[in-house]
Write a protein that holds these residues in place. Structure first.
Motif, PDB file in Angstrom:
ATOM      1  N   GLU A   1      25.106  44.115  26.581  1.00  0.00           N
ATOM      2  CA  GLU A   1      26.765  44.274  27.899  1.00  0.00           C
ATOM      3  C   GLU A   1      27.013  43.090  28.793  1.00  0.00           C
ATOM      4  N   TRP A   2      27.671  42.347  29.320  1.00  0.00           N
ATOM      5  CA  TRP A   2      28.440  41.541  30.480  1.00  0.00           C
ATOM      6  C   TRP A   2      29.103  41.904  31.650  1.00  0.00           C
ATOM      7  N   ASP A   3      28.927  41.163  33.092  1.00  0.00           N
ATOM      8  CA  ASP A   3      30.139  41.232  33.084  1.00  0.00           C
ATOM      9  C   ASP A   3      31.019  40.523  32.968  1.00  0.00           C
ATOM     10  N   ALA A   4      32.446  40.848  32.385  1.00  0.00           N
ATOM     11  CA  ALA A   4      33.338  39.323  33.123  1.00  0.00           C
ATOM     12  C   ALA A   4      34.785  38.999  33.504  1.00  0.00           C
ATOM     13  N   VAL A   5      35.107  38.078  33.660  1.00  0.00           N
ATOM     14  CA  VAL A   5      36.281  37.917  34.276  1.00  0.00           C
ATOM     15  C   VAL A   5      36.668  37.246  33.489  1.00  0.00           C
ATOM     16  N   ARG A   6      39.046  37.182  33.289  1.00  0.00           N
ATOM     17  CA  ARG A   6      39.014  36.882  32.176  1.00  0.00           C
ATOM     18  C   ARG A   6      40.328  36.504  33.641  1.00  0.00           C
ATOM     19  N   PHE A   7      40.983  35.131  33.733  1.00  0.00           N
ATOM     20  CA  PHE A   7      41.676  34.252  34.602  1.00  0.00           C
ATOM     21  C   PHE A   7      43.013  34.042  33.939  1.00  0.00           C
ATOM     22  N   ALA A   8      43.302  35.476  34.169  1.00  0.00           N
ATOM     23  CA  ALA A   8      45.038  35.693  33.468  1.00  0.00           C
ATOM     24  C   ALA A   8      45.680  34.405  34.151  1.00  0.00           C
ATOM     25  N   PRO A   9      46.210  33.528  33.291  1.00  0.00           N
ATOM     26  CA  PRO A   9      46.909  32.140  35.268  1.00  0.00           C
ATOM     27  C   PRO A   9      47.842  32.477  35.171  1.00  0.00           C
ATOM     28  N   GLU A  10      48.359  34.323  35.149  1.00  0.00           N
ATOM     29  CA  GLU A  10      49.530  34.341  36.134  1.00  0.00           C
ATOM     30  C   GLU A  10      48.810  35.568  37.566  1.00  0.00           C
ATOM     31  N   VAL A  11      48.061  35.524  37.407  1.00  0.00           N
ATOM     32  CA  VAL A  11      47.163  35.888  38.616  1.00  0.00           C
ATOM     33  C   VAL A  11      46.560  35.325  39.569  1.00  0.00           C
ATOM     34  N   SER A  12      47.219  35.512  40.905  1.00  0.00           N
ATOM     35  CA  SER A  12      46.472  34.696  42.064  1.00  0.00           C
ATOM     36  C   SER A  12      45.519  35.347  43.233  1.00  0.00           C
ATOM     37  N   THR A  13      45.442  36.739  42.580  1.00  0.00           N
ATOM     38  CA  THR A  13      44.858  37.267  43.165  1.00  0.00           C
ATOM     39  C   THR A  13      42.776  37.277  42.919  1.00  0.00           C
ATOM     40  N   LEU A  14      42.462  37.918  43.613  1.00  0.00           N
ATOM     41  CA  LEU A  14      40.142  38.001  43.538  1.00  0.00           C
ATOM     42  C   LEU A  14      41.041  38.859  42.216  1.00  0.00           C
ATOM     43  N   VAL A  15      39.750  38.123  40.766  1.00  0.00           N
ATOM     44  CA  VAL A  15      39.848  39.348  39.885  1.00  0.00           C
ATOM     45  C   VAL A  15      38.241  39.621  40.192  1.00  0.00           C
ATOM     46  N   ASP A  16      38.351  40.722  39.904  1.00  0.00           N
ATOM     47  CA  ASP A  16      37.035  41.380  39.737  1.00  0.00           C
ATOM     48  C   ASP A  16      36.533  41.634  38.202  1.00  0.00           C
TER      49      ASP A  16
END
Length: 428
Positions: free
Chosen positions: A348-363
């Motif tokens: 189990e990992w905690d992961a963020v996906r840096f979707a290019p269209e998302v400019s706000t903070l990603v939890d």
């Protein structure tokens, strides 16, 4: 508002940072004249030192304010985005060779929203100074030029010739060749356009930096607003002057209106891990090396106090396909990057996906990672299956500030060219 307590700053209030190592063994961070919540800010390019890239001490300014030629041209009251580089001699002696080392600092003088700007040059025999102003390298006027002469960065090509990468918003990012003898432009020209964004997003691109790796040139550049939505994007080219393309092959000089947010591979954006501090608007990075290892330094803002900004250092790793990815955790020292005992990568990992269209903070979200083998944190390229996505990734060790211990981390790129970063969940 109050006078600055610079003794307590550390890496806080460092904006548009760059890092070099002096012959005294100390690391020197140079940054924009910026600070939050004070009545007056020391002007002249801020300087900090560190013995370990972790603890930073404010040392004052490189120059006593804005040099007269740049101030007269631009009306600037402070200096932005200083770029400092160890300069070879005119005969092409290698950096750190037998010739007396010389240091060049390229500083920017401007005002917000204006193309009336100047990039100047100061030199010193040591990064600790004293620095001597050598005048303006390139200047632009708001009513005359599309390009904006700020945000200089220097890269040497394979032949050892220096180039200055510069520009912000307006006319995009340009590359212009410099003279090895003078450090100023080799020819009176604005150079070659290497990246820009369409007017539909205000042409929001700046803070560029180019680094050579395995015979190719990688452009790191910031998109969007330094106040809240910065992200670091990457393109690659066989030549300093481009064309630069992202991981999906999209050209960074001519993105369409439809691809204004997608073009440029997003390697770092706003993020928050469970229990951790939310970080927004990471950007205006520089890249530096420690032996064979590569690092990024950038500034970032605190999500709960956006006026507060600080510099952070992160590891840069390279995937099997030769693409740069960035650690999700700030660098905390070489002795914090190895696990005492190897453990399975799968779990189990905690992961963020840096979707290019998302400019706000990603939890970060909890995901299952499937992978073969064990790791003690030694960086290694691997294929990971993360939440169903197959990644060309690197697994490495990093210090988890919430857990207060070294954990396994990863960064990698999926089949759609989107970067993921993760931190292995710590169980009691």
């Amino acid at each position: 508002m109050h006078e600055p307590d610079t003794d307590s700053w550390g890496a806080r209030n460092a904006h548009d940072p760059t890092i070099v190592r002096g012959d005294d063994g100390l690391w020197y961070m140079f940054s924009t004249d910026a600070a939050a919540g004070v009545d007056s800010i020391p002007a002249g390019a801020h300087v900090r030192t560190s013995p370990d890239l972790v603890e930073w001490t404010f040392r004052g300014t490189a120059l006593p304010g804005v040099p007269a030629p740049a101030a007269e041209w631009s009306g600037a009251v402070g200096l932005w985005a200083p770029e400092v580089v160890r300069w070879p001699d005119a005969a092409g002696a290698p950096h750190g060779g037998d010739a007396e080392p010389r240091w060049h600092m390229y500083y920017s003088a401007s005002t917000f929203g204006s193309r009336t700007s100047a990039i100047g040059l100061a030199t010193a025999s040591d990064p600790a100074g004293p620095w001597t102003d050598r005048g303006i390298v390139i200047a632009t006027r708001h009513d005359r030029d599309e390009v904006n002469a700020i945000d200089a960065a220097v890269v040497f090509d394979r032949a050892g010739s220096p180039w200055m990468i510069y520009g912000s918003f307006f006319g995009g990012i340009h590359a212009v060749e410099l003279s090895l003898a003078t450090g100023k432009r080799l020819r009176e020209e604005q150079g070659t356009l290497i990246a820009r964004r369409p007017r539909s997003v205000d042409g929001a691109i700046e803070g560029a930096y180019v680094v050579e790796h395995d015979g190719r040139y990688f452009l790191f550049v910031s998109y969007d607003s330094l106040a809240d939505s910065y992200s670091v994007r990457v393109g690659v080219s066989d030549a300093i002057t481009g064309p630069y393309v992202d991981q999906r092959g999209r050209e960074m000089t001519s993105p369409s209106e439809e691809e204004a947010h997608a073009t440029g591979t997003k390697v770092l954006g706003g993020l928050r891990f469970p229990g951790g501090v939310g970080l927004i608007a990471p950007g205006h990075n520089s890249i530096f090396r420690v032996g064979d290892d590569m690092f990024m330094v950038h500034h970032v803002r605190l999500a709960d106090a956006p006026a507060q900004h600080e510099a952070q250092v992160r590891r840069v790793h390279w995937t099997a396909s030769g693409w740069p990815v960035v650690s999700p955790h700030p660098y905390a020292g070489a002795d914090t990057e190895r696990m005492p005992v190897a453990e399975p990568v799968a779990g189990e990992w905690d992961a963020v996906r840096f979707a290019p269209e998302v400019s706000t903070l990603v939890d970060a979200r909890r995901v299952e990672v499937t992978a073969d083998g064990m790791s003690d944190g030694t960086p290694a390229a691997r294929v990971l299956v993360v939440g169903g996505a197959i990644l060309d990734a690197v697994v490495f060790g990093a210090w988890d500030p919430v857990a207060g211990r070294t954990v396994l981390a990863f960064s990698g790129i999926d089949a759609d060219g989107v970067v993921w970063s993760g931190s292995k969940a710590v169980t009691a």
